[in-house]
Design a protein around this motif. Structure first.
Motif, short mmCIF file in Angstrom:
data_model
loop_
_atom_site.label_atom_id
_atom_site.label_comp_id
_atom_site.label_asym_id
_atom_site.label_seq_id
_atom_site.Cartn_x
_atom_site.Cartn_y
_atom_site.Cartn_z
N VAL A 14 1.34 -1.04 -0.06
CA VAL A 14 0.05 -0.30 0.07
C VAL A 14 0.51 1.01 0.04
N LYS A 15 0.81 2.18 -1.22
CA LYS A 15 1.88 2.99 -1.23
C LYS A 15 1.15 4.57 -1.53
N THR A 16 1.20 5.78 -1.02
CA THR A 16 0.74 6.56 -1.45
C THR A 16 1.54 8.07 -1.46
N GLY A 17 2.48 7.47 -0.27
CA GLY A 17 3.78 8.12 -0.91
C GLY A 17 5.38 8.09 -1.06
N GLY A 18 5.85 8.96 -0.56
CA GLY A 18 7.40 8.15 0.21
C GLY A 18 7.55 7.76 1.36
N LEU A 19 6.01 7.88 2.26
CA LEU A 19 6.34 6.97 3.33
C LEU A 19 6.64 6.27 3.54
N ALA A 20 5.62 5.22 2.43
CA ALA A 20 5.33 3.71 1.90
C ALA A 20 7.06 2.55 1.43
N ASP A 21 7.91 3.92 1.42
CA ASP A 21 9.10 3.79 0.67
C ASP A 21 9.97 3.56 1.58
N VAL A 22 9.89 4.62 3.37
CA VAL A 22 10.78 4.48 4.30
C VAL A 22 10.54 3.40 4.81
N SER A 303 5.66 13.01 -9.66
CA SER A 303 5.06 13.43 -8.61
C SER A 303 3.13 13.53 -7.89
N ARG A 304 3.10 13.78 -6.81
CA ARG A 304 2.04 13.63 -6.33
C ARG A 304 1.34 15.06 -6.63
N LEU A 305 0.29 16.03 -7.25
CA LEU A 305 0.34 16.92 -8.35
C LEU A 305 -0.74 17.53 -7.41
N GLN A 308 1.66 21.68 -2.50
CA GLN A 308 3.30 21.18 -1.82
C GLN A 308 4.13 20.95 -2.63
N LYS A 309 3.79 20.45 -4.06
CA LYS A 309 4.52 20.35 -4.99
C LYS A 309 5.67 21.29 -5.57
N GLY A 310 4.54 22.52 -5.73
CA GLY A 310 4.61 23.64 -6.25
C GLY A 310 4.98 23.83 -7.95
N VAL A 330 5.96 14.78 -17.18
CA VAL A 330 4.65 14.77 -16.29
C VAL A 330 4.19 13.66 -16.10
N GLN A 331 4.51 12.75 -15.29
CA GLN A 331 3.84 12.10 -14.81
C GLN A 331 3.41 11.74 -13.12
N GLY A 332 1.90 12.09 -12.68
CA GLY A 332 1.43 12.24 -11.20
C GLY A 332 -0.28 12.13 -11.26
N THR A 333 -0.60 12.26 -10.49
CA THR A 333 -1.96 12.48 -10.13
C THR A 333 -2.13 13.22 -8.41
N ILE A 357 -1.01 10.85 -16.47
CA ILE A 357 -2.05 11.50 -15.74
C ILE A 357 -2.43 9.75 -15.18
N GLY A 358 -1.72 9.24 -14.01
CA GLY A 358 -1.61 8.62 -13.55
C GLY A 358 -0.45 7.79 -12.31
N TYR A 359 -0.61 6.14 -11.45
CA TYR A 359 0.33 6.42 -10.52
C TYR A 359 1.23 4.74 -11.85
N ASP A 360 1.86 4.86 -11.50
CA ASP A 360 2.55 3.15 -12.45
C ASP A 360 4.28 3.92 -11.91
N GLU A 361 4.78 2.49 -11.49
CA GLU A 361 6.24 2.37 -10.93
C GLU A 361 6.93 2.06 -11.82
N GLY A 384 11.79 14.09 0.85
CA GLY A 384 11.54 13.72 -1.10
C GLY A 384 12.61 12.84 -1.71
N LEU A 385 11.76 12.18 -2.50
CA LEU A 385 12.76 10.57 -2.47
C LEU A 385 13.24 10.58 -3.92
N THR A 386 12.12 11.35 -4.72
CA THR A 386 12.75 11.47 -6.08
C THR A 386 13.86 12.07 -6.83
N MET A 388 16.65 12.14 -4.73
CA MET A 388 17.34 11.11 -4.53
C MET A 388 17.95 9.92 -5.72
N TYR A 389 16.17 9.71 -6.04
CA TYR A 389 16.30 8.98 -7.35
C TYR A 389 17.14 9.68 -8.70
N GLY A 390 17.01 10.73 -8.94
CA GLY A 390 17.46 11.17 -9.86
C GLY A 390 18.81 10.94 -9.59
P1 ADP Z 1 5.45 12.18 -1.05
O1 ADP Z 1 5.76 11.21 -0.12
O2 ADP Z 1 5.10 14.09 -0.55
O3 ADP Z 1 4.95 12.28 -1.88
P2 ADP Z 1 7.99 11.93 -1.69
O4 ADP Z 1 9.16 12.28 -3.05
O5 ADP Z 1 9.18 11.23 -0.87
O6 ADP Z 1 6.97 12.78 -1.73
O7 ADP Z 1 8.30 10.28 -2.03
C1 ADP Z 1 7.26 10.15 -3.15
C2 ADP Z 1 7.40 8.65 -4.20
O8 ADP Z 1 6.04 8.28 -5.02
C3 ADP Z 1 8.36 8.62 -4.91
O9 ADP Z 1 8.66 6.91 -4.50
C4 ADP Z 1 7.88 8.22 -5.95
O10 ADP Z 1 8.50 7.83 -6.95
C5 ADP Z 1 6.35 7.94 -6.06
N1 ADP Z 1 5.59 8.52 -6.80
C6 ADP Z 1 4.44 9.52 -7.02
N2 ADP Z 1 3.33 9.52 -7.55
C7 ADP Z 1 3.66 8.56 -8.46
C8 ADP Z 1 3.35 8.26 -9.95
N3 ADP Z 1 2.98 9.38 -10.74
N4 ADP Z 1 4.08 7.28 -10.51
C9 ADP Z 1 4.51 6.71 -9.70
N5 ADP Z 1 5.29 6.76 -8.89
C10 ADP Z 1 5.10 8.07 -8.24
#
Ligand code: ADP
Ligand code: GLC
Length: 486
Positions: A14-22, A303-305, A308-310, A330-333, A357-361, A384-386, A388-390
């Motif tokens: 279950v993932k809505t953001g970077g919290l899940a990665d951590v 990014s989440r759109l 916060q994300k500017g 751009v990829q985000g929701t 506009i969608g979520y896709d790892e 911010g994780l993205t 660092m991925y960069g």
């Molecule tokens: P936040 O937790 O504030 O959204 P982070 O940069 O810490 O910001 O983490 C965002 C995480 O969600 C990253 O792993 C990023 O790759 C992922 N992510 C955000 N939007 C998408 C998307 N549309 N598709 C795939 N991964 C996404």
């Protein structure tokens, strides 16, 4: 050291953001350094489906409005990390996000859903939920798990210390005061010295007030949240803490985000074999229908759109970016207005602007690998994780100098370039003009391939593994446990 991590999400279940990665990576890194780590998660359907070998530890019966609550113990798929699931079908077995329904409305019973999670954590800490295993540290993440700290302080006689990590102060878990009685806490905690926050109940405040140690996910954000500008109304509480908030920078999961082993990308590469990155770039342009242009700076956003994300800065700067010859993907929701604006921009500039506009790892990996630069122009950014991925993928971050972005990216100014320290581009003012100037600097350097490649190598050499942060957490745990014994 026995450590229980309490959270509402974990990658990849279950993932809505970077919290899940951590929450997926930090416990594994702690275990690698010898800690005895377990997770406690709500029994959301994807968690119940994925966790292996789950068995009932205790049948709790009815509580927090749920008729049947059980505590299960199983293992995380892949990592084999022990994980407790709170199985409360009435509260957790529903579709949608952990926090909201399909229409984007907060679940009306979030107070019960996340109070239950904290209440179980406190019982595990007290040793009366699982007779076989009692944590010495309960580490709660964000407001969803923050009630662990209040219940531990108020209820159970516990030998465990509580650690609370703020991943994002802007989401606080606020509930009407009249729901107080549902929590089953002593009434003295109902005051401003407890959970009361401007006439409401604040779960975030429960963590900030009652945890033995509070941390956040970067040193800069730790300083920022003690100020009025970034404190979201809680800066007074934060400044009032006896032990100040510690900033421990997140790492990234090297097994998942590594261009040398990444199965999702076109061609694997590393700092010595950058030709692979060029192949990824061409493959990405083809996949997204962008012009095959070897000169353009290919800039991506994943990014989440949200505000916060500017990303409104990116939209406002678009005419200038196009004038500079930039290609944007751009990829985000998120917020419908931002989604619509990026869709329109892509329609208006075929071959130059792309929006998904969608979520896709897997797709996110291809964007990060194929791009020249990644933009993170956040108004605030705890870590911010993205970016660092960069860095890891040699895709230079263009970021606002705030929070964890400031702590992870070294601007390519004259001095940093001369000293071989530059890893990206930073700007200060949250204005389109400042962002435009920053991108223009990147474009200028990108036109000098040898200098650009030098920065790419420097970025890729930056260490972002979880080993260092895990050591810092272990030191903090030891200190918190020691303080409790005194
Ligand atoms: P936040 O937790 O504030 O959204 P982070 O940069 O810490 O910001 O983490 C965002 C995480 O969600 C990253 O792993 C990023 O790759 C992922 N992510 C955000 N939007 C998408 C998307 N549309 N598709 C795939 N991964 C996404
Ligand atoms: C939050 C923050 C982000 C951080 C993540 C993981 O979602 O917005 O900056 O990287 O938590 O700590």
């Amino acid at each position: 050291m026995r450590v229980l991590h309490v959270a509402a999400e974990v990658f990849p279940l279950v993932k809505t953001g970077g919290l899940a990665d951590v929450v997926a990576a930090l416990p594994v890194a702690l275990a690698e350094q010898g800690a005895d780590v377990r997770l406690l998660l709500p029994g959301l359907p994807p968690m119940l489906d994925a966790v292996q070998g789950a068995r009932t530890i205790i049948d709790i019966g009815s509580c927090f409005g749920a008729l049947r609550v059980r505590l299960l113990l199983g293992r995380m798929p892949g990592s084999k990390l022990p994980v407790y699931l709170v199985d409360a079908p009435y509260l957790y077995r529903r579709d949608g996000s952990p926090y909201q329904d399909r229409q984007g409305e907060e679940w009306p019973d979030n107070l019960q859903r996340f109070a239950l999670l904290g209440w179980i954590a406190a019982h595990l800490a007290a040793g009366d939920a699982d007779l076989q295993w009692t944590p010495e540290i309960v580490h709660a993440h964000d407001w969803h798990a923050a009630m662990s700290c209040a219940y531990m302080a108020d209820h159970a006689p516990t030998a465990a210390a509580s650690v609370f990590t703020v991943h994002n102060l802007a989401f606080q878990g606020l509930f009407p005061m009249h729901d107080w009685s549902l929590l089953g806490l002593a009434s003295r905690l109902m005051s401003p010295a407890g959970l009361e926050f401007h006439g409401q109940l604040s779960f975030m405040k429960a963590g900030l007030k009652f945890a033995d140690r509070v941390t956040t996910v970067s040193p800069s954000y730790a300083r920022e949240i003690a100020t009025h500008e970034f404190g979201c109304g809680l800066d007074g509480v934060i400044r009032g803490r006896e032990v100040p908030v510690a900033g421990i920078l997140n790492g990234i999961d090297d097994a998942i985000w590594n261009p040398a082993t990444d199965a999702a990308i076109d061609t694997r590469y590393d700092a010595e074999r950058l030709a692979g990155k060029q192949a990824c770039r061409r493959a990405l342009q083809a996949e997204l229908g962008l012009d095959r242009d070897d000169q353009a700076l290919l800039l991506v956003v994943v990014s989440r759109l949200t505000a916060q994300k500017g990303l409104d800065l990116v939209l406002a700067a678009l005419p200038e970016l196009l004038r500079l010859g930039v290609q944007l993907a751009v990829q985000g929701t998120g917020e419908p207005a931002l989604e619509a604006a990026f869709r329109l921009a892509a329609q208006a500039h075929p071959g130059r602007v792309h929006a998904f506009i969608g979520y896709d790892e897997a797709r996110a990996h291809r964007l990060v690998a194929g791009a020249d630069a990644i933009a993170v122009p956040s108004r605030f950014e705890p870590c911010g994780l993205t970016q660092m991925y960069g860095l890891r993928y040699g895709t230079l971050p263009i970021v606002r100098r705030v929070g964890g972005l400031a702590d992870t990216v070294t601007d390519a100014d004259e001095a940093a370039l001369a000293e071989g320290r530059a890893t990206g581009f930073t700007f200060d003012a949250a204005t389109p003009a400042a962002f435009e100037r920053c991108v223009a600097r990147a474009v200028q350097l990108h036109a000098e391939p040898l200098r650009w490649q030098q920065i790419v190598r420097q970025a890729m050499a930056r260490s972002s593994s979880w080993a260092g942060p895990a050591r810092e957490y272990l030191a903090l745990y030891a200190e918190a446990a020691e303080a409790l014994r005194r």
